[in-house]
Design a protein around this motif. Structure first.
Motif, PDB file in Angstrom:
ATOM      1  N   GLU A 107     -23.740 -50.984 -52.807  1.00 27.38           N
ATOM      2  CA  GLU A 107     -25.035 -50.833 -52.151  1.00 27.38           C
ATOM      3  C   GLU A 107     -26.018 -51.881 -52.664  1.00 27.38           C
ATOM      4  O   GLU A 107     -26.740 -52.518 -51.909  1.00 27.38           O
ATOM      5  N   CYS A 108     -26.048 -52.056 -53.980  1.00 27.64           N
ATOM      6  CA  CYS A 108     -26.932 -53.049 -54.573  1.00 27.64           C
ATOM      7  C   CYS A 108     -26.495 -54.448 -54.184  1.00 27.64           C
ATOM      8  O   CYS A 108     -27.310 -55.339 -54.007  1.00 27.64           O
ATOM      9  N   LEU A 109     -25.190 -54.614 -54.058  1.00 27.02           N
ATOM     10  CA  LEU A 109     -24.666 -55.909 -53.635  1.00 27.02           C
ATOM     11  C   LEU A 109     -25.213 -56.283 -52.272  1.00 27.02           C
ATOM     12  O   LEU A 109     -25.601 -57.426 -52.030  1.00 27.02           O
ATOM     13  N   GLY A 110     -25.273 -55.319 -51.362  1.00 28.97           N
ATOM     14  CA  GLY A 110     -25.825 -55.591 -50.044  1.00 28.97           C
ATOM     15  C   GLY A 110     -27.293 -55.956 -50.106  1.00 28.97           C
ATOM     16  O   GLY A 110     -27.751 -56.840 -49.392  1.00 28.97           O
ATOM     17  N   SER A 111     -28.049 -55.298 -50.992  1.00 24.05           N
ATOM     18  CA  SER A 111     -29.466 -55.617 -51.147  1.00 24.05           C
ATOM     19  C   SER A 111     -29.660 -57.028 -51.675  1.00 24.05           C
ATOM     20  O   SER A 111     -30.542 -57.763 -51.213  1.00 24.05           O
ATOM     21  N   GLU A 112     -28.823 -57.416 -52.628  1.00 23.99           N
ATOM     22  CA  GLU A 112     -28.928 -58.777 -53.145  1.00 23.99           C
ATOM     23  C   GLU A 112     -28.524 -59.800 -52.084  1.00 23.99           C
ATOM     24  O   GLU A 112     -29.065 -60.910 -52.042  1.00 23.99           O
ATOM     25  N   GLY A 113     -27.597 -59.439 -51.226  1.00 20.78           N
ATOM     26  CA  GLY A 113     -27.243 -60.321 -50.124  1.00 20.78           C
ATOM     27  C   GLY A 113     -28.419 -60.562 -49.196  1.00 20.78           C
ATOM     28  O   GLY A 113     -28.630 -61.681 -48.707  1.00 20.78           O
ATOM     29  N   VAL A 114     -29.213 -59.509 -48.952  1.00 20.60           N
ATOM     30  CA  VAL A 114     -30.424 -59.656 -48.139  1.00 20.60           C
ATOM     31  C   VAL A 114     -31.381 -60.647 -48.791  1.00 20.60           C
ATOM     32  O   VAL A 114     -31.954 -61.515 -48.127  1.00 20.60           O
ATOM     33  N   LEU A 115     -31.557 -60.526 -50.112  1.00 19.98           N
ATOM     34  CA  LEU A 115     -32.459 -61.432 -50.815  1.00 19.98           C
ATOM     35  C   LEU A 115     -31.960 -62.870 -50.751  1.00 19.98           C
ATOM     36  O   LEU A 115     -32.762 -63.807 -50.668  1.00 19.98           O
ATOM     37  N   ARG A 116     -30.667 -63.076 -50.776  1.00 18.38           N
ATOM     38  CA  ARG A 116     -30.121 -64.430 -50.702  1.00 18.38           C
ATOM     39  C   ARG A 116     -30.368 -65.051 -49.328  1.00 18.38           C
ATOM     40  O   ARG A 116     -30.744 -66.213 -49.224  1.00 18.38           O
ATOM     41  N   VAL A 117     -30.157 -64.277 -48.270  1.00 14.02           N
ATOM     42  CA  VAL A 117     -30.452 -64.778 -46.923  1.00 14.02           C
ATOM     43  C   VAL A 117     -31.948 -65.044 -46.781  1.00 14.02           C
ATOM     44  O   VAL A 117     -32.370 -66.067 -46.236  1.00 14.02           O
ATOM     45  N   SER A 118     -32.754 -64.120 -47.279  1.00 15.85           N
ATOM     46  CA  SER A 118     -34.209 -64.282 -47.207  1.00 15.85           C
ATOM     47  C   SER A 118     -34.658 -65.519 -47.968  1.00 15.85           C
ATOM     48  O   SER A 118     -35.545 -66.253 -47.504  1.00 15.85           O
ATOM     49  N   MET A 119     -34.062 -65.775 -49.106  1.00 16.97           N
ATOM     50  CA  MET A 119     -34.437 -66.941 -49.907  1.00 16.97           C
ATOM     51  C   MET A 119     -34.158 -68.236 -49.158  1.00 16.97           C
ATOM     52  O   MET A 119     -34.991 -69.150 -49.144  1.00 16.97           O
ATOM     53  N   GLY A 120     -32.989 -68.329 -48.526  1.00 15.24           N
ATOM     54  CA  GLY A 120     -32.686 -69.516 -47.743  1.00 15.24           C
ATOM     55  C   GLY A 120     -33.630 -69.702 -46.573  1.00 15.24           C
ATOM     56  O   GLY A 120     -34.086 -70.819 -46.293  1.00 15.24           O
TER      57      GLY A 120
END
Length: 404
Positions: free
Chosen positions: A82-95
């Protein structure tokens, strides 16, 4: 000789662009899509790119954990998949943020059409799409610590976006009220003016009643009762100040502001966790209503970002400047800055304002943090609106007292 030919080619290209832009401005709305790359069409292309980034972030959050567990960079994420998915969102958002912030830096200060910055903003789509894809992929290879630092910064950026959106909405409401009260439209639109104001107040009261029915099924739901009651008090306060003889702003602006704060109150209560006893029909099952609500919320966020981005005039301190034919139709730098902060905002919505927060599939902006962000936004909206009403009176009284 070569320099002269080059200058002649540039002048001819500028002349052709001037004719093309003149045809776009003189033609119907859909003419902006017929004449190739131009600033009017570009804003829609950027919005589609932003929407695709939103959809990618959602897909990474809901369906990405199983696909991303093979990447060593993401296996140390606390909280499991679940946390992995949240961090994935942050990575897309950062780009996405880096792309739009780069566009902000490269287009800010553009005031005239046909310049190099305007051509970069309106064209070079292959290069910009490739750049955006590269910038979205790059954060997936960055250490987790950098992503968490970006997540902390994104809280501030999302707040900046909400503030810009708030000022834009209030400016639009006051502009609409000024148009209705102007000598040009006062007599002709008086009936429409009263009809709009009455409808706004009826919808506000109806919305408050429905929230009492839906979200306060028990007397113990004190927090929801407080939110709804305080919204009603704020509506009365805005109306009283607006109708004060020294203000005389009429019924329309407090009515429309009432619609806005009632919506914020509803969205705040709706963001409460689904297991809360004060929410009726709060089962978090993945049915068609949940999916439709998610899609509507996602589209509404993109539309809000787009409409706020093209409304750079609400932040101009000098409103009486004349608009020339070769002036840009909207502030390019401001447009990209809004989208950059919007990238941070959509990340906060998808992760519930916390990278350690577990979000169920097909949900957006759920959690107590989301609830309080909406409530504070509602209260701040009322404060800003009341200040816009009272500030001119205070300044006038100070100007009168100074000569003494």
């Amino acid at each position: 000789m070569m320099v002269a030919k080059l200058e002649a080619g540039i002048d001819a290209n500028a002349t052709n662009n001037s004719k093309r832009y003149a045809e776009i401005m003189a033609g119907p709305w859909w003419a902006q899509f017929r004449y190739g790359s131009n600033p009017w069409m570009a804003r829609y292309v950027y919005s589609v790119m932003f929407l695709l980034a939103n959809l990618l972030a959602w897909a990474v959050r809901d369906y990405g954990p199983t696909a991303l567990t093979t990447m060593n960079k993401l296996q140390s994420c606390e909280g499991g998949e679940e946390c992995l998915g949240s961090e994935g969102v942050l990575r897309v958002s950062m780009g996405c943020f880096i792309f739009y912030f780069t566009m902000f830096l490269s287009t800010s200060g553009t005031s005239k059409l046909h310049g190099q910055k305007e051509l970069w903003h309106s064209g070079w789509w292959s290069a910009k799409i490739g750049l955006m894809i590269m910038l979205i992929v790059l954060p997936f290879f960055l250490p987790r610590e950098i992503i968490l630092i970006y997540g902390s910064i994104a809280h501030f950026g999302a707040g900046v976006f909400l503030l810009i959106q708030l000022i834009s909405i209030i400016s639009f409401i006051t502009w609409l009220n000024d148009c209705c009260l102007s000598e040009k439209f006062a007599e002709r639109c008086h009936i429409h003016f009263m009809l709009l104001a009455t409808t706004a107040y009826v919808v506000c009261i109806l919305g408050i009643i429905l929230m009492y029915i839906w979200y306060t099924p028990q007397p113990t739901c004190l927090l929801n009762i407080f939110f709804i009651t305080w919204t009603l008090v704020l509506l009365q306060l805005m109306t009283s100040v607006s109708l004060h003889p020294k203000v005389s702003a009429g019924f329309l602006t407090p009515g429309f502001m009432g619609l806005y704060i009632v919506f914020l109150c509803w969205s705040a209560i709706h963001s409460e966790p689904a297991d809360d006893k004060c929410l009726r029909n709060s089962e978090a099952s993945r049915d068609w209503l949940t999916i439709i609500s998610f899609v509507v919320a996602l589209l509404a966020m993109v539309i809000a970002t787009f409409s706020t981005g093209i409304d750079s005039k609400c932040f101009q301190f000098r409103k009486d400047e004349k608009h020339e034919e070769d002036d840009v139709p909207y502030g390019f730098g401001f447009f990209h800055f809004v989208f950059a902060t919007g990238a941070m905002y959509f990340a906060m919505l998808l992760i519930g304002w916390s990278s350690n927060h577990t979000m169920k599939k097909w949900t957006i902006d759920v959690g107590w943090t989301s609830t309080w962000v909406r409530i504070v936004n509602e209260w701040l909206a009322v404060c800003v609106y009341l200040w816009m009403l009272v500030a001119p009176i205070i300044w006038k009284s100070r100007q009168v007292e100074e000569p003494r």
